[in-house]
Motif scaffolding. Sequence first.
Motif, PDB file in Angstrom:
ATOM      1  N   MET A  68       0.845  -1.182   0.000  1.00 35.54           N
ATOM      2  CA  MET A  68       0.000   0.000   0.000  1.00 35.54           C
ATOM      3  C   MET A  68       0.889   1.243   0.000  1.00 35.54           C
ATOM      4  N   LYS A  69       0.279   2.375  -0.407  1.00 32.56           N
ATOM      5  CA  LYS A  69       0.985   3.646  -0.342  1.00 32.56           C
ATOM      6  C   LYS A  69       0.815   4.245   1.058  1.00 32.56           C
ATOM      7  N   ALA A  70       1.853   4.933   1.516  1.00 29.52           N
ATOM      8  CA  ALA A  70       1.804   5.573   2.826  1.00 29.52           C
ATOM      9  C   ALA A  70       2.719   6.786   2.827  1.00 29.52           C
ATOM     10  N   MET A  71       2.393   7.756   3.666  1.00 27.55           N
ATOM     11  CA  MET A  71       3.287   8.885   3.897  1.00 27.55           C
ATOM     12  C   MET A  71       4.106   8.543   5.143  1.00 27.55           C
ATOM     13  N   ALA A 112       5.842   6.419   0.254  1.00 22.73           N
ATOM     14  CA  ALA A 112       6.570   5.152   0.153  1.00 22.73           C
ATOM     15  C   ALA A 112       5.586   4.000   0.044  1.00 22.73           C
ATOM     16  N   GLU A 113       6.103   2.859  -0.351  1.00 27.40           N
ATOM     17  CA  GLU A 113       5.323   1.624  -0.332  1.00 27.40           C
ATOM     18  C   GLU A 113       5.524   0.947   1.016  1.00 27.40           C
ATOM     19  N   ALA A 114       4.461   0.501   1.633  1.00 29.71           N
ATOM     20  CA  ALA A 114       4.533  -0.182   2.924  1.00 29.71           C
ATOM     21  C   ALA A 114       3.673  -1.438   2.860  1.00 29.71           C
ATOM     22  N   ALA A 115       3.993  -2.383   3.704  1.00 30.94           N
ATOM     23  CA  ALA A 115       3.209  -3.619   3.751  1.00 30.94           C
ATOM     24  C   ALA A 115       1.800  -3.318   4.261  1.00 30.94           C
ATOM     25  N   ARG A 116       0.811  -3.880   3.594  1.00 27.50           N
ATOM     26  CA  ARG A 116      -0.562  -3.713   4.076  1.00 27.50           C
ATOM     27  C   ARG A 116      -0.687  -4.410   5.427  1.00 27.50           C
ATOM     28  N   PRO A 117      -1.167  -3.718   6.456  1.00 29.58           N
ATOM     29  CA  PRO A 117      -1.185  -4.308   7.803  1.00 29.58           C
ATOM     30  C   PRO A 117      -2.147  -5.488   7.912  1.00 29.58           C
ATOM     31  N   LYS A 118      -1.773  -6.450   8.748  1.00 27.92           N
ATOM     32  CA  LYS A 118      -2.614  -7.623   8.980  1.00 27.92           C
ATOM     33  C   LYS A 118      -3.485  -7.400  10.211  1.00 27.92           C
ATOM     34  N   PRO A 158       7.635  11.832  24.812  1.00 25.78           N
ATOM     35  CA  PRO A 158       7.584  10.404  25.172  1.00 25.78           C
ATOM     36  C   PRO A 158       6.616   9.552  24.360  1.00 25.78           C
ATOM     37  N   LEU A 159       5.630  10.169  23.741  1.00 26.26           N
ATOM     38  CA  LEU A 159       4.637   9.384  23.005  1.00 26.26           C
ATOM     39  C   LEU A 159       4.987   9.213  21.529  1.00 26.26           C
ATOM     40  N   SER A 160       6.134   9.722  21.088  1.00 22.14           N
ATOM     41  CA  SER A 160       6.505   9.628  19.676  1.00 22.14           C
ATOM     42  C   SER A 160       6.823   8.192  19.280  1.00 22.14           C
ATOM     43  N   PRO A 161       6.491   7.803  18.043  1.00 21.58           N
ATOM     44  CA  PRO A 161       6.776   6.445  17.568  1.00 21.58           C
ATOM     45  C   PRO A 161       8.237   6.296  17.159  1.00 21.58           C
ATOM     46  N   ALA A 162       8.668   5.052  17.026  1.00 21.76           N
ATOM     47  CA  ALA A 162       9.997   4.783  16.486  1.00 21.76           C
ATOM     48  C   ALA A 162       9.966   4.989  14.976  1.00 21.76           C
ATOM     49  N   LEU A 163      11.126   5.308  14.414  1.00 20.97           N
ATOM     50  CA  LEU A 163      11.232   5.493  12.963  1.00 20.97           C
ATOM     51  C   LEU A 163      11.558   4.180  12.263  1.00 20.97           C
ATOM     52  N   PRO A 164      11.177   4.019  10.995  1.00 21.96           N
ATOM     53  CA  PRO A 164      10.279   4.900  10.240  1.00 21.96           C
ATOM     54  C   PRO A 164       8.861   4.819  10.771  1.00 21.96           C
ATOM     55  N   ALA A 165       8.092   5.879  10.603  1.00 20.18           N
ATOM     56  CA  ALA A 165       6.771   5.935  11.218  1.00 20.18           C
ATOM     57  C   ALA A 165       5.723   6.481  10.264  1.00 20.18           C
ATOM     58  N   ILE A 166       4.496   6.023  10.454  1.00 21.27           N
ATOM     59  CA  ILE A 166       3.326   6.572   9.770  1.00 21.27           C
ATOM     60  C   ILE A 166       2.522   7.335  10.811  1.00 21.27           C
ATOM     61  N   LEU A 167       2.420   8.649  10.635  1.00 23.92           N
ATOM     62  CA  LEU A 167       1.696   9.480  11.588  1.00 23.92           C
ATOM     63  C   LEU A 167       0.218   9.574  11.207  1.00 23.92           C
ATOM     64  N   GLY A 168      -0.512  10.401  11.942  1.00 23.56           N
ATOM     65  CA  GLY A 168      -1.942  10.587  11.676  1.00 23.56           C
ATOM     66  C   GLY A 168      -2.799   9.844  12.676  1.00 23.56           C
ATOM     67  N   MET A 169      -3.460  10.576  13.559  1.00 26.39           N
ATOM     68  CA  MET A 169      -4.271   9.959  14.612  1.00 26.39           C
ATOM     69  C   MET A 169      -5.735   9.818  14.213  1.00 26.39           C
TER      70      MET A 169
END
Length: 330
Positions: A1-4, A18-24, A54-65
Amino acid sequence: MKAMVINAFGGTEVFTQAEAARPKVSAGHVRIKVMASSVNTVDTMIREMGPALPLSPALPAILGMDFAGIVDEVGEDVEGFKVGDEVYGCAGGLADLPGALAEYMVADANLIAHKPKSLSMRQAAALPLVGITAYEGLMRAGVGQNQQVLVHGGAGGVGHIAIQLATHFGAEVYATGSKPAQLSLIEQLGATPINYQTESVTDYVATHTQGAGFDLVYDSVGGANLLNSFEAAALNGQIATTVSLAEIDLSVAHFKGLSLHVVFMLIPMLHNVQRSDHGCILASMAKIVDSGKLQPVLDNTDFSFDEIGDAHARLSSGQAMGKVVVSNRW
């Protein structure tokens, strides 16, 4: 899938398509085809601050809540949702939870609800974080019939929802702003506008409450402004705030017997506690929306997912009126 995706923390240029794996899908979760997402201040803080927050994700990351979309797959032990359902929620983009800026995301079913039927995907995506925040604060502070409620920052993301919800729950609502467009919006939403730059707290408390103070103050500005909230509140009044990262003197709060409610709506996502509360709030808000009593205000911009950097810049500029929303056009 496409992702920012972001591969580094920093300015608005860090987003890369980028291209990312579609989540299961896992038990208790659903996979959603994301149609829209909105930008919140916390999204920009994560992008800028990274590990310092402290709440930031590890990289690489897809943001958007925040998101609105269509259920694509349902995991085991999920009740109440089926493939094809239109849903909305705030369920990712921080810690170990991948976000909404992708074609698909997986969300805990407890964190979502069926989308209000009367809203578009863009409108629905604007509502979850600010709506849950406003709703929770008002509930904890005991909003009710015939109360006088003051909302600080009434034209802001949380504030404009708090005005409408407090009105729905039977309160007489007042709200602060400064710019003509802000004061006009506050009035359109059904509250009495107060220009905090031309009226002192003492003045507007005297004008609107005969000096007694407001029963409930919802402070979406916070910080040093909490002192204004304490001053504006009635004896034994209630204060709800979304921003209490400040060192302030509580003397006025003490001598007035005030109750302070700090709302940090990310707790269920961060700590996996009481997540179903968010689903229930979203479901309740959907009913209020569809009854005609609640409507999110959207900024007059129209960004796509691959323009998310521009959307972040728009929010940070302070020029936006209403929620900044990005749409999935992939």
